[in-house]
Design a protein around this motif. Sequence first.
Motif, short mmCIF file in Angstrom:
data_model
loop_
_atom_site.label_atom_id
_atom_site.label_comp_id
_atom_site.label_asym_id
_atom_site.label_seq_id
_atom_site.Cartn_x
_atom_site.Cartn_y
_atom_site.Cartn_z
N PRO A 22 0.83 -1.19 0.00
CA PRO A 22 0.00 0.00 0.00
C PRO A 22 0.87 1.25 0.00
CG PRO A 22 -0.58 -1.47 1.81
CD PRO A 22 0.72 -1.96 1.24
N PRO A 23 0.32 2.41 -0.39
CA PRO A 23 1.14 3.63 -0.43
C PRO A 23 1.62 4.03 0.97
CG PRO A 23 -1.17 4.10 -0.91
CD PRO A 23 -1.06 2.63 -0.79
N PRO A 24 2.71 4.84 1.04
CA PRO A 24 3.22 5.27 2.35
C PRO A 24 2.11 5.94 3.17
CG PRO A 24 4.65 6.03 0.56
CD PRO A 24 3.45 5.42 -0.09
N GLY A 25 2.14 5.70 4.47
CA GLY A 25 1.14 6.31 5.34
C GLY A 25 -0.07 5.42 5.55
N ASP A 26 -0.22 4.39 4.72
CA ASP A 26 -1.36 3.48 4.88
C ASP A 26 -1.13 2.63 6.13
OD1 ASP A 26 -3.47 2.13 2.56
OD2 ASP A 26 -3.06 1.02 4.41
N PRO A 27 -2.16 2.42 6.96
CA PRO A 27 -1.92 1.70 8.22
C PRO A 27 -1.67 0.21 8.05
CG PRO A 27 -4.23 2.31 8.01
CD PRO A 27 -3.52 2.95 6.86
N VAL A 28 -2.01 -0.40 6.91
CA VAL A 28 -1.80 -1.85 6.81
C VAL A 28 -0.47 -2.16 6.12
CG1 VAL A 28 -4.28 -2.32 6.77
CG2 VAL A 28 -3.01 -2.26 4.62
N LEU A 29 0.11 -3.32 6.43
CA LEU A 29 1.42 -3.69 5.87
C LEU A 29 1.29 -4.09 4.41
CD1 LEU A 29 3.05 -5.89 8.66
CD2 LEU A 29 3.64 -3.56 8.01
N PHE A 30 0.25 -4.88 4.11
CA PHE A 30 0.08 -5.40 2.75
C PHE A 30 -1.36 -5.17 2.28
CE2 PHE A 30 3.57 -8.12 4.29
CZ PHE A 30 4.47 -7.97 3.24
N THR A 31 -1.52 -5.11 0.97
CA THR A 31 -2.86 -5.07 0.39
C THR A 31 -3.54 -6.41 0.65
OG1 THR A 31 -2.17 -3.55 -1.31
CG2 THR A 31 -4.07 -4.92 -1.82
N THR A 32 -4.70 -6.36 1.32
CA THR A 32 -5.36 -7.60 1.70
C THR A 32 -6.61 -7.86 0.89
OG1 THR A 32 -6.53 -6.38 3.38
CG2 THR A 32 -4.58 -7.57 4.10
N ARG A 46 -7.69 -6.85 -11.66
CA ARG A 46 -7.17 -7.94 -10.84
C ARG A 46 -6.16 -7.34 -9.87
NH1 ARG A 46 -3.78 -11.60 -15.14
NH2 ARG A 46 -3.49 -13.02 -13.40
N GLN A 47 -6.10 -7.91 -8.68
CA GLN A 47 -5.22 -7.34 -7.66
C GLN A 47 -4.62 -8.46 -6.84
OE1 GLN A 47 -4.22 -4.14 -6.81
NE2 GLN A 47 -2.94 -5.23 -5.33
N ARG A 48 -3.29 -8.42 -6.64
CA ARG A 48 -2.70 -9.42 -5.76
C ARG A 48 -2.86 -8.99 -4.31
NH1 ARG A 48 1.53 -8.24 -9.25
NH2 ARG A 48 3.30 -7.02 -8.51
N CYS A 49 -3.06 -9.97 -3.45
CA CYS A 49 -3.35 -9.70 -2.04
C CYS A 49 -2.52 -10.64 -1.17
CB CYS A 49 -4.82 -9.98 -1.73
SG CYS A 49 -6.00 -9.13 -2.78
#
Length: 388
Positions: free
Chosen positions: A29-39, A63-66
């Motif tokens: 996720p972009p900087p500042g986003d609270p999560v470590l990875f796109t889920t 499509r998006q990898r998670c």
Amino acid sequence: MKTEDLVRTFTEYYEERGHHRIGGSTLLPPPGDPVLFTTSGMHPLTPYLEGRPHPLGRRLVGRQRCLRTTDLEEVGDATHLTVFEMLGTWSLGDYDGPRSLSWGYGLLTEGLGIDPALLHATVHAGDGRTPPDTASVRLWQELGVPVEATEEDNWWSNGPVGPCGPDSEIFLWSGDGPPRSTPTRDERWVEVWNHVTMSHRRLGDGTLVPLPRRNVDTGLGLERLAALLQGEPSVFEADVFEPWVRLLPPLWPLEGHSLRLVCDHLRSAVVVLGDGVRPANTGRGYVLRRLVRRVLTVLWRDDPSRSLGDLPPEPVGHTLARFRQDVPPGEVLRMLLDEERRFRRLLEQGRHVLARPRFRGRLDEEDFRYLHDTHGLPRELVTSLRQE
Ligand code: SER
């Protein structure tokens, strides 16, 4: 149907219905986003689901990898993976939930040839905050698809804050005989597609506020549906895992849960490395480190001489290509081997330190802190070394 054919059929179906194709993001996720990875497929679209106009319009497909570490303990069953792909569609203040469900039904049955008698749906039963989702129930009844209502299972949110709302999930029967029971009572109903009506945003204090416009966010588990369409009993027999399950057992005689865990975690580690994450003791790098260490723990249980240095480049290259990652397989293999060496050194050092009389009895919090801060030994590693 090959997994890539499924992606193509899905995307073209929605393009024919006015959706614009968006390129997926990386796992980061972009900087500042609270999560470590796109889920979830919707994660990179959060600002647009909260009201910002999207440059490509109000109907999107992609499509998006998670990556989900919440499912780590379930990896090894027929459907859960650490890194997976989601196919998604989005209506940003455009059409409503029932329209989304009816298109979804059309794609599954006419587009992909699934027997409608093998489908089951669930919908939101309503709770203190939101009414029952009668519009979706009506739609499913018109289509002749059995439907079950739940409260909690049919409310979707991407964490404690952010856009959320009631959903309707589509399940496909994976059993041998005719369909039985309902999704909440029989695990042979496999959830393949979730259609969320993003109606609210949850604030930090837990309150729900209505969004300025209602959106629809759908996410389809790609590997899961591909395995079912390929008539395979689990995601590990589907084409995305083909080189992994073909090449690993001759190298390391693994089977069952151990083989699945090693395949899942190595493939996930490859994708995480391919997105630029490096092993570390915190954050994303620690998630990667844990994946590699879990693999090595399984491999070394039977034979400590096994090494990731023996991994052939083919499965690594296959995975990098599938995830459209432009990294040479040899570089990924080198990083995996470096991490293995670090782990071997750490284990040796750990055994040495833990042999001291001070650490023979019960360990208290101060011991764990000292072992971590002075010797770099995480608590879970200390615990497992003491069980050897
Ligand atoms: N956000 C929903 C999910 O992840 C649908 O895309 O299930």
